[in-house]
Scaffold this motif. Structure first.
Motif, PDB file in Angstrom:
ATOM      1  N   ILE B  56       0.855  -1.182   0.000  1.00 45.94           N
ATOM      2  CA  ILE B  56       0.000   0.000   0.000  1.00 45.94           C
ATOM      3  C   ILE B  56       0.894   1.236   0.000  1.00 45.94           C
ATOM      4  O   ILE B  56       1.673   1.454   0.934  1.00 45.94           O
ATOM      5  N   ILE B  57       0.788   2.021  -1.060  1.00 48.12           N
ATOM      6  CA  ILE B  57       1.584   3.236  -1.253  1.00 48.12           C
ATOM      7  C   ILE B  57       0.604   4.410  -1.167  1.00 48.12           C
ATOM      8  O   ILE B  57      -0.433   4.385  -1.842  1.00 48.12           O
ATOM      9  N   ARG B  58       0.896   5.395  -0.322  1.00 44.34           N
ATOM     10  CA  ARG B  58      -0.069   6.485  -0.176  1.00 44.34           C
ATOM     11  C   ARG B  58       0.632   7.840  -0.084  1.00 44.34           C
ATOM     12  O   ARG B  58       1.704   7.966   0.485  1.00 44.34           O
ATOM     13  N   ASN B  59      -0.005   8.849  -0.670  1.00 38.82           N
ATOM     14  CA  ASN B  59       0.521  10.218  -0.600  1.00 38.82           C
ATOM     15  C   ASN B  59      -0.639  11.185  -0.812  1.00 38.82           C
ATOM     16  O   ASN B  59      -1.776  10.753  -1.057  1.00 38.82           O
ATOM     17  N   ALA B  60      -0.356  12.469  -0.705  1.00 41.07           N
ATOM     18  CA  ALA B  60      -1.401  13.479  -0.892  1.00 41.07           C
ATOM     19  C   ALA B  60      -1.893  13.411  -2.337  1.00 41.07           C
ATOM     20  O   ALA B  60      -1.139  13.703  -3.268  1.00 41.07           O
ATOM     21  N   GLY B  61      -3.117  12.982  -2.526  1.00 41.09           N
ATOM     22  CA  GLY B  61      -3.728  12.897  -3.846  1.00 41.09           C
ATOM     23  C   GLY B  61      -3.838  11.495  -4.411  1.00 41.09           C
ATOM     24  O   GLY B  61      -4.661  11.250  -5.285  1.00 41.09           O
ATOM     25  N   GLY B  62      -2.994  10.583  -3.946  1.00 41.18           N
ATOM     26  CA  GLY B  62      -2.945   9.255  -4.588  1.00 41.18           C
ATOM     27  C   GLY B  62      -2.291   9.359  -5.950  1.00 41.18           C
ATOM     28  O   GLY B  62      -2.738   8.765  -6.934  1.00 41.18           O
ATOM     29  N   LEU B  63      -1.204  10.131  -6.008  1.00 39.56           N
ATOM     30  CA  LEU B  63      -0.556  10.454  -7.280  1.00 39.56           C
ATOM     31  C   LEU B  63       0.589   9.495  -7.589  1.00 39.56           C
ATOM     32  O   LEU B  63       1.292   9.035  -6.686  1.00 39.56           O
ATOM     33  N   VAL B  64       0.776   9.229  -8.880  1.00 38.36           N
ATOM     34  CA  VAL B  64       1.915   8.428  -9.316  1.00 38.36           C
ATOM     35  C   VAL B  64       3.104   9.387  -9.517  1.00 38.36           C
ATOM     36  O   VAL B  64       3.480   9.740 -10.620  1.00 38.36           O
ATOM     37  N   THR B  65       3.628   9.838  -8.402  1.00 38.21           N
ATOM     38  CA  THR B  65       4.811  10.703  -8.400  1.00 38.21           C
ATOM     39  C   THR B  65       6.053   9.847  -8.684  1.00 38.21           C
ATOM     40  O   THR B  65       5.985   8.612  -8.690  1.00 38.21           O
ATOM     41  N   ASP B  66       7.199  10.506  -8.845  1.00 33.05           N
ATOM     42  CA  ASP B  66       8.449   9.755  -9.014  1.00 33.05           C
ATOM     43  C   ASP B  66       8.673   8.817  -7.828  1.00 33.05           C
ATOM     44  O   ASP B  66       9.184   7.710  -7.998  1.00 33.05           O
ATOM     45  N   ASP B  67       8.297   9.267  -6.626  1.00 35.11           N
ATOM     46  CA  ASP B  67       8.515   8.421  -5.460  1.00 35.11           C
ATOM     47  C   ASP B  67       7.548   7.230  -5.444  1.00 35.11           C
ATOM     48  O   ASP B  67       7.924   6.127  -5.033  1.00 35.11           O
ATOM     49  N   ALA B  68       6.323   7.442  -5.917  1.00 37.06           N
ATOM     50  CA  ALA B  68       5.394   6.308  -6.023  1.00 37.06           C
ATOM     51  C   ALA B  68       5.901   5.329  -7.085  1.00 37.06           C
ATOM     52  O   ALA B  68       5.802   4.104  -6.902  1.00 37.06           O
ATOM     53  N   LEU B  69       6.484   5.847  -8.165  1.00 36.12           N
ATOM     54  CA  LEU B  69       7.064   4.950  -9.182  1.00 36.12           C
ATOM     55  C   LEU B  69       8.242   4.157  -8.603  1.00 36.12           C
ATOM     56  O   LEU B  69       8.383   2.967  -8.873  1.00 36.12           O
ATOM     57  N   ARG B  70       9.082   4.825  -7.799  1.00 38.96           N
ATOM     58  CA  ARG B  70      10.167   4.099  -7.106  1.00 38.96           C
ATOM     59  C   ARG B  70       9.581   2.919  -6.325  1.00 38.96           C
ATOM     60  O   ARG B  70      10.065   1.781  -6.418  1.00 38.96           O
ATOM     61  N   SER B  71       8.521   3.180  -5.578  1.00 44.23           N
ATOM     62  CA  SER B  71       7.911   2.113  -4.770  1.00 44.23           C
ATOM     63  C   SER B  71       7.312   1.025  -5.656  1.00 44.23           C
ATOM     64  O   SER B  71       7.439  -0.171  -5.360  1.00 44.23           O
ATOM     65  N   LEU B  72       6.660   1.412  -6.747  1.00 43.95           N
ATOM     66  CA  LEU B  72       6.051   0.413  -7.642  1.00 43.95           C
ATOM     67  C   LEU B  72       7.118  -0.434  -8.335  1.00 43.95           C
ATOM     68  O   LEU B  72       6.917  -1.644  -8.536  1.00 43.95           O
ATOM     69  N   VAL B  73       8.239   0.186  -8.707  1.00 41.52           N
ATOM     70  CA  VAL B  73       9.327  -0.577  -9.346  1.00 41.52           C
ATOM     71  C   VAL B  73       9.874  -1.612  -8.361  1.00 41.52           C
ATOM     72  O   VAL B  73      10.048  -2.793  -8.697  1.00 41.52           O
ATOM     73  N   ILE B  74      10.119  -1.194  -7.122  1.00 40.16           N
ATOM     74  CA  ILE B  74      10.586  -2.137  -6.094  1.00 40.16           C
ATOM     75  C   ILE B  74       9.539  -3.226  -5.882  1.00 40.16           C
ATOM     76  O   ILE B  74       9.856  -4.417  -5.771  1.00 40.16           O
ATOM     77  N   SER B  75       8.276  -2.829  -5.866  1.00 38.96           N
ATOM     78  CA  SER B  75       7.174  -3.763  -5.629  1.00 38.96           C
ATOM     79  C   SER B  75       7.127  -4.870  -6.692  1.00 38.96           C
ATOM     80  O   SER B  75       7.065  -6.056  -6.364  1.00 38.96           O
ATOM     81  N   CYS B  76       7.174  -4.479  -7.958  1.00 40.42           N
ATOM     82  CA  CYS B  76       7.022  -5.504  -9.012  1.00 40.42           C
ATOM     83  C   CYS B  76       8.349  -6.174  -9.362  1.00 40.42           C
ATOM     84  O   CYS B  76       8.385  -7.374  -9.630  1.00 40.42           O
ATOM     85  N   GLN B  77       9.455  -5.432  -9.341  1.00 34.95           N
ATOM     86  CA  GLN B  77      10.727  -6.011  -9.791  1.00 34.95           C
ATOM     87  C   GLN B  77      11.414  -6.834  -8.707  1.00 34.95           C
ATOM     88  O   GLN B  77      12.140  -7.771  -9.011  1.00 34.95           O
ATOM     89  N   LEU B  78      11.205  -6.461  -7.449  1.00 30.81           N
ATOM     90  CA  LEU B  78      11.897  -7.180  -6.365  1.00 30.81           C
ATOM     91  C   LEU B  78      10.949  -8.026  -5.529  1.00 30.81           C
ATOM     92  O   LEU B  78      11.383  -8.961  -4.862  1.00 30.81           O
ATOM     93  N   LEU B  79       9.675  -7.704  -5.522  1.00 24.93           N
ATOM     94  CA  LEU B  79       8.769  -8.399  -4.606  1.00 24.93           C
ATOM     95  C   LEU B  79       7.550  -9.003  -5.304  1.00 24.93           C
ATOM     96  O   LEU B  79       6.578  -9.413  -4.658  1.00 24.93           O
ATOM     97  N   GLY B  80       7.608  -9.041  -6.643  1.00 25.96           N
ATOM     98  CA  GLY B  80       6.713  -9.927  -7.391  1.00 25.96           C
ATOM     99  C   GLY B  80       5.275  -9.493  -7.590  1.00 25.96           C
ATOM    100  O   GLY B  80       4.437 -10.327  -7.969  1.00 25.96           O
ATOM    101  N   THR B  81       4.933  -8.219  -7.368  1.00 23.38           N
ATOM    102  CA  THR B  81       3.529  -7.845  -7.617  1.00 23.38           C
ATOM    103  C   THR B  81       3.250  -7.818  -9.121  1.00 23.38           C
ATOM    104  O   THR B  81       4.131  -7.545  -9.934  1.00 23.38           O
TER     105      THR B  81
END
Lengths: 166, 166
Positions: B56-81
């Protein structure tokens, strides 16, 4: 679409039992929490928070990145929060890799240059957590009288460890 | 310290009832969610997710910011989502202000120059949500076969509205 359909089905049950007494936009407990995205952390549950109580900001690591600071500034300056928690946790994925290795792998696998992709892994939870608190204190747009508490969630026991308050 | 002490007290109850059957680090449902930090959104509850199911990644707005992309890349590339949701919501605070006004107020109130502080408010939830999905699709480090679903949570009813899947 299976996962989406499952969640939409569960959401219909949630909405059917939804308490329609209107909650205000500002968090009722005047609290904002920064925590890791880790699936084992159901933040509201382990803090005993209810819907409407607190802003919850989450990312890989529970880091006070520029984007987390953006959210915290909006939280305190526009929506009245007056206390912050930063929560990292044991067995975090961020402890398990080297940034350069992942950059090299992504460059190789995707053909796009990942050498500038910042991932911010770390080696020491306590030191990293304290560094996050300092980033809050150094932000000129966050009032100095907002306390920021650093906590570690233990995924093995469900317990919170208090590390530092500034 | 009152808020912290309240939460630590609640956490002791949580830990006392904690299920110690060890959860794996990778999310069991292979799902990652980006959502707004809003206090009225208890994301796991309205999606019917359990502890261990999803990042669960959360920020003001629910925006796909660069930091949310960092988290999503780690999520799918390292942890299999393998599936992503992006969830904005009705009555969002991000709909209520102009960036320049807040920058000017912060500069005035704090004495620090806030003219470069990006806050990313928006005017149209549907258009903004679709733009977030595009940012996921344009990220070279997120596999193109990971579906990304855009949803709007209605804070008045608890219902999720499906907007777009890409």
């Amino acid at each position: 679409m299976a996962m989406l359909e499952q969640c939409l089905e569960k959401n219909r049950l949630y909405a059917a039992q939804f308490d329609r007494s209107k909650l205000a936009m500002p968090p009722s407990k005047k609290l904002a929490v920064v925590a890791c995205m880790d699936a084992r952390m159901t933040v509201e549950d382990f803090l005993g928070l209810r819907t409407g109580d607190a802003h919850i900001i989450r990312n890989a690591g529970g880091l006070v990145t520029d984007d987390a600071l953006r959210s915290l500034v909006i939280s305190c300056q526009l929506l009245g929060t007056r206390e912050f928690f930063v929560i990292e946790h044991t067995d975090c994925g961020m402890l398990t890799f080297e940034e350069a290795d992942v950059q090299a792998k992504l460059s190789r696998d995707t053909g796009a240059d990942a050498s500038g992709l910042k991932l911010y892994p770390f080696k020491d939870i306590h030191a990293n957590l304290k560094a996050q608190l300092r980033k809050i204190r150094e932000c000129p747009f966050i009032p100095a009288d907002i306390p920021a508490h650093g906590l570690i969630f233990h995924v093995e026991s469900g317990e919170l460890e208090q590390v530092e308050s500034i």
